[in-house]
Write an enzyme that holds these catalytic residues in place. Structure first.
Site: not given
Ligand code: SF4
Length: 370
Positions: A92, A127, A134, A138, A141
């Site tokens: 995205e 962005c 990922c 986190c 997220c």
């Molecule tokens: S907030 Fe953390 S888990 Fe989410 S995309 Fe960023 S680094 Fe990756």
């Protein structure tokens, strides 16, 4: 031989034109066509002779621009693009115009291309994603729920910017366009491709490095690497906690590089004249947003030339945390400001289309908007 041109630097293009028996100056023409004019096919490169364009096509060499698979327009003018990478994966990319103030879309998938056309904007931020999914995990997220699928190539990183600029009909000079590498993925876990893309975006597309910001969850060795780069974006560190126990519970990466190591790297980061480092702090209701957390944070970052961006959690499916009420956000901000830390509350963008921070991608799979 490469199948797609996007992502190639000038020396690589020089080798390619040599392979086709073309004079060396054709490499510069290709470079300008790819990155400045943002052509979609080799046939469009009018500076190249017809037979060279034809031989590129005959050899199956394309520009390699990613395709826009879906597009959602938010009431606040934000546009969330689902960008296809050609192998079935998608990422995205978000367009955030500023300075118009009017309401744009209705929160649904864009029905026609003219919806954003004619809208005035004074500046805009794109962005950009760096990975499909990922690995950092986190806890607040949505992208983390995907896991990591793969790194993006430099061409795919640059390509996101090109397709969005093309779709928004933005022509050079691009001094009103900012880039933030804060989309899907951890850019520092794809460091080489990310840096290669930065160089192409600066030298080719024409976006100044001072208008770019990269955000990391705290991959400490690459903070030092970035500091040593001659050309680099500004640095933002996604902090989100005021002590190690809390940070480890929210961001498991803190086990590997704890706050002591992270803040040491931040202190040593060589800032330019008038540059500040950014600490980002996602506020989670009654988890990391107390007055005590704010005071701890002040002590933690004391002496770092930095500003703090506060982001009230953007809620989403599968996320257990709540969004704090405005009073708690302001209380947190006031404690930092009173201690002399420049602190801003980031306005959530595109919440109605799941384009806001930490919301990318997953929503398409979990809860289709259209
Ligand atoms: S907030 Fe953390 S888990 Fe989410 S995309 Fe960023 S680094 Fe990756």
């Amino acid at each position: 031989m490469h199948n797609s041109l996007l992502g190639l630097q000038l020396p690589e293009l020089a080798l390619l034109v040599e392979e086709f028996g073309q004079p060396a100056y054709r490499a510069r023409q290709l470079f300008e066509a790819l990155y400045q004019q943002r052509v979609e096919t080799p046939e469009e490169i009018s500076t190249l002779p017809q037979d060279f364009r034809r031989s590129l096509s005959e050899k199956g060499i394309s520009v390699g621009l990613p395709g826009i698979e879906r597009k959602f327009v938010s009431r606040d003018g934000t546009v969330r693009y689902l960008v296809g990478c050609g192998d079935g994966q998608s990422v995205e990319t978000v367009w955030m115009p500023e300075g118009d103030g009017g309401e744009a879309g209705d929160g649904s998938e864009a029905g026609n291309e003219t919806e954003m056309a004619g809208r005035r904007w004074e500046r805009a931020t794109i962005c950009v994603s760096s990975q499909v999914g990922c690995a950092v995990d986190c806890q607040f997220c949505l992208t983390a729920l995907l896991g990591i699928k793969r790194n993006l190539t430099a061409g795919e990183i640059v390509g996101q910017v090109c397709v969005v600029l093309n779709d928004q009909d933005v022509s050079p000079p691009l001094e009103r366009v900012n880039l933030v590498f804060m989309g899907m993925g951890e850019p520092f876990l794809n460091y080489e491709n990310f840096m290669k893309a930065v160089h192409l975006l600066v030298d080719g597309v024409g976006i100044p490095e001072s208008r770019m910001t990269v955000s990391t969850a705290g991959i400490v060795p690459h903070i030092y690497d970035l500091g040593a780069e001659a050309v680099r974006p500004k640095l933002a560190i996604s902090l989100n906690a005021s002590n190690d126990a809390l940070r480890t519970s929210l961001m498991p990466i803190n086990r590997k590089w704890n706050l002591e190591k992270l803040i040491a790297a931040a202190r040593e980061f060589p800032l330019r004249n008038r540059e500040r480092l950014t600490f980002e702090y996602v506020l989670l209701d009654e988890v990391n947003d107390s007055a005590q957390n704010a005071r701890e944070l002040v002590e933690l970052i004391r002496g770092v030339r930095a500003k703090v961006n506060l982001i009230a959690l953007n809620p989403g499916p599968g996320i257990v945390f709540r969004t704090p009420v405005q009073e708690r956000v302001l209380q947190f901000q006031n404690i930092l400001k009173a201690a002399g830390v420049p602190t801003f509350v980031r306005r959530p963008r595109g919440r109605d289309i799941y384009a806001a921070c930490g919301q990318l991608k997953r929503t398409v799979e979990l809860a289709p908007v259209a």
